[in-house]
Scaffold this motif. Structure first.
Motif, PDB file in Angstrom:
ATOM      1  N   GLN A  18       0.898  -1.274   0.013  1.00  0.00           N
ATOM      2  CA  GLN A  18      -0.026  -0.035   0.108  1.00  0.00           C
ATOM      3  C   GLN A  18       0.883   1.199   0.046  1.00  0.00           C
ATOM      4  N   ASP A  19       0.656   1.972  -1.001  1.00  0.00           N
ATOM      5  CA  ASP A  19       1.590   3.541  -1.119  1.00  0.00           C
ATOM      6  C   ASP A  19       3.029   2.920  -1.214  1.00  0.00           C
ATOM      7  N   ALA A  20       3.467   2.305  -1.759  1.00  0.00           N
ATOM      8  CA  ALA A  20       4.735   1.635  -1.878  1.00  0.00           C
ATOM      9  C   ALA A  20       5.205   0.941  -0.575  1.00  0.00           C
ATOM     10  N   ALA A  21       4.542   0.841   0.564  1.00  0.00           N
ATOM     11  CA  ALA A  21       5.042   0.243   1.608  1.00  0.00           C
ATOM     12  C   ALA A  21       4.760  -1.355   1.526  1.00  0.00           C
ATOM     13  N   GLU A  41       5.361  -9.229  -5.629  1.00  0.00           N
ATOM     14  CA  GLU A  41       4.604  -8.174  -4.934  1.00  0.00           C
ATOM     15  C   GLU A  41       4.670  -6.765  -5.441  1.00  0.00           C
ATOM     16  N   ARG A  42       6.033  -6.304  -5.895  1.00  0.00           N
ATOM     17  CA  ARG A  42       6.086  -4.954  -6.450  1.00  0.00           C
ATOM     18  C   ARG A  42       6.195  -4.931  -7.928  1.00  0.00           C
ATOM     19  N   LEU A  43       6.290  -6.180  -8.695  1.00  0.00           N
ATOM     20  CA  LEU A  43       6.093  -5.872 -10.162  1.00  0.00           C
ATOM     21  C   LEU A  43       4.944  -6.848 -10.634  1.00  0.00           C
ATOM     22  N   VAL A  44       5.226  -7.935 -10.577  1.00  0.00           N
ATOM     23  CA  VAL A  44       4.382  -8.896 -11.232  1.00  0.00           C
ATOM     24  C   VAL A  44       2.779  -8.700 -10.788  1.00  0.00           C
ATOM     25  N   PRO A  93       1.209  -6.184  -9.401  1.00  0.00           N
ATOM     26  CA  PRO A  93       0.461  -4.815  -9.901  1.00  0.00           C
ATOM     27  C   PRO A  93       0.283  -4.811 -11.204  1.00  0.00           C
ATOM     28  N   GLY A  94       1.144  -5.259 -11.917  1.00  0.00           N
ATOM     29  CA  GLY A  94       1.157  -5.603 -13.624  1.00  0.00           C
ATOM     30  C   GLY A  94      -0.101  -6.268 -13.977  1.00  0.00           C
ATOM     31  N   ALA A  95      -0.297  -7.577 -13.288  1.00  0.00           N
ATOM     32  CA  ALA A  95      -1.528  -8.086 -13.756  1.00  0.00           C
ATOM     33  C   ALA A  95      -2.907  -7.631 -13.212  1.00  0.00           C
ATOM     34  N   LEU A  96      -2.666  -6.732 -12.129  1.00  0.00           N
ATOM     35  CA  LEU A  96      -3.870  -6.153 -11.662  1.00  0.00           C
ATOM     36  C   LEU A  96      -4.289  -5.044 -12.762  1.00  0.00           C
ATOM     37  N   GLY A 147      -4.376   2.125  -3.480  1.00  0.00           N
ATOM     38  CA  GLY A 147      -2.983   2.366  -3.293  1.00  0.00           C
ATOM     39  C   GLY A 147      -2.104   1.267  -3.358  1.00  0.00           C
ATOM     40  N   GLY A 148      -2.738  -0.309  -3.688  1.00  0.00           N
ATOM     41  CA  GLY A 148      -2.068  -1.387  -3.732  1.00  0.00           C
ATOM     42  C   GLY A 148      -2.700  -2.737  -3.714  1.00  0.00           C
ATOM     43  N   HIS A 149      -2.345  -3.672  -2.926  1.00  0.00           N
ATOM     44  CA  HIS A 149      -3.152  -5.000  -2.861  1.00  0.00           C
ATOM     45  C   HIS A 149      -2.814  -5.933  -1.708  1.00  0.00           C
TER      46      HIS A 149
END
Length: 123
Positions: free
Chosen positions: A22-25, A47-50, A52-55, A88-90
């Motif tokens: 969430q928000d890069a954390a 968690e940081r690349l794959v 968010p890309g899929a979402l 802000g994330g997942h």
């Protein structure tokens, strides 16, 4: 986010790992060592690349002609990864099982909604 992670880990013995971005954390916690689970660096990259890309890709698909993206399920060997988008994330939940019981999906999305609000279709 610690309380969210604690509740998700306690929700079922099938839950092996929970990550909240969430928000890069990024906060990650696992229940012991799950056989075949990825290393910490691989988990962080995922968690940081794959994820968010899929979402992002699936969220764009919803804008074309589908309803809101509420969750994503992916199979990895002996594991299923349940991903719930939040503002802000997942939230990412690794389940050690041969099938994802629908009640596990309902319970996980209920817990996420309780702590961070309704699952968000955006990334």
């Amino acid at each position: 986010m610690d309380e969210l992670i604690d509740e998700l880990l306690a929700s079922s013995p099938l839950v092996r790992y929970v990550a909240v971005l969430q928000d890069a954390a990024l906060t990650v916690r696992s229940r012991g060592e799950a056989a075949g689970a990825a290393s910490g660096n691989a988990d962080e990259r995922e968690e940081r690349l794959v994820v968010p890309g899929a979402l992002k890709l699936l969220s764009e698909r919803q804008e074309v002609d589908r309803g809101e993206l509420r969750f994503l399920v992916a199979r990895y060997g002996e594991f299923f990864r349940l991903v719930v988008p939040i503002r802000g994330g997942h939230v990412s939940i690794l389940l050690e099982t041969f099938m994802v019981p629908p009640e596990q999906v309902r319970e996980a999305t209920r817990i996420v909604s309780k702590w961070v609000g309704r699952p968000s279709g955006g990334v």
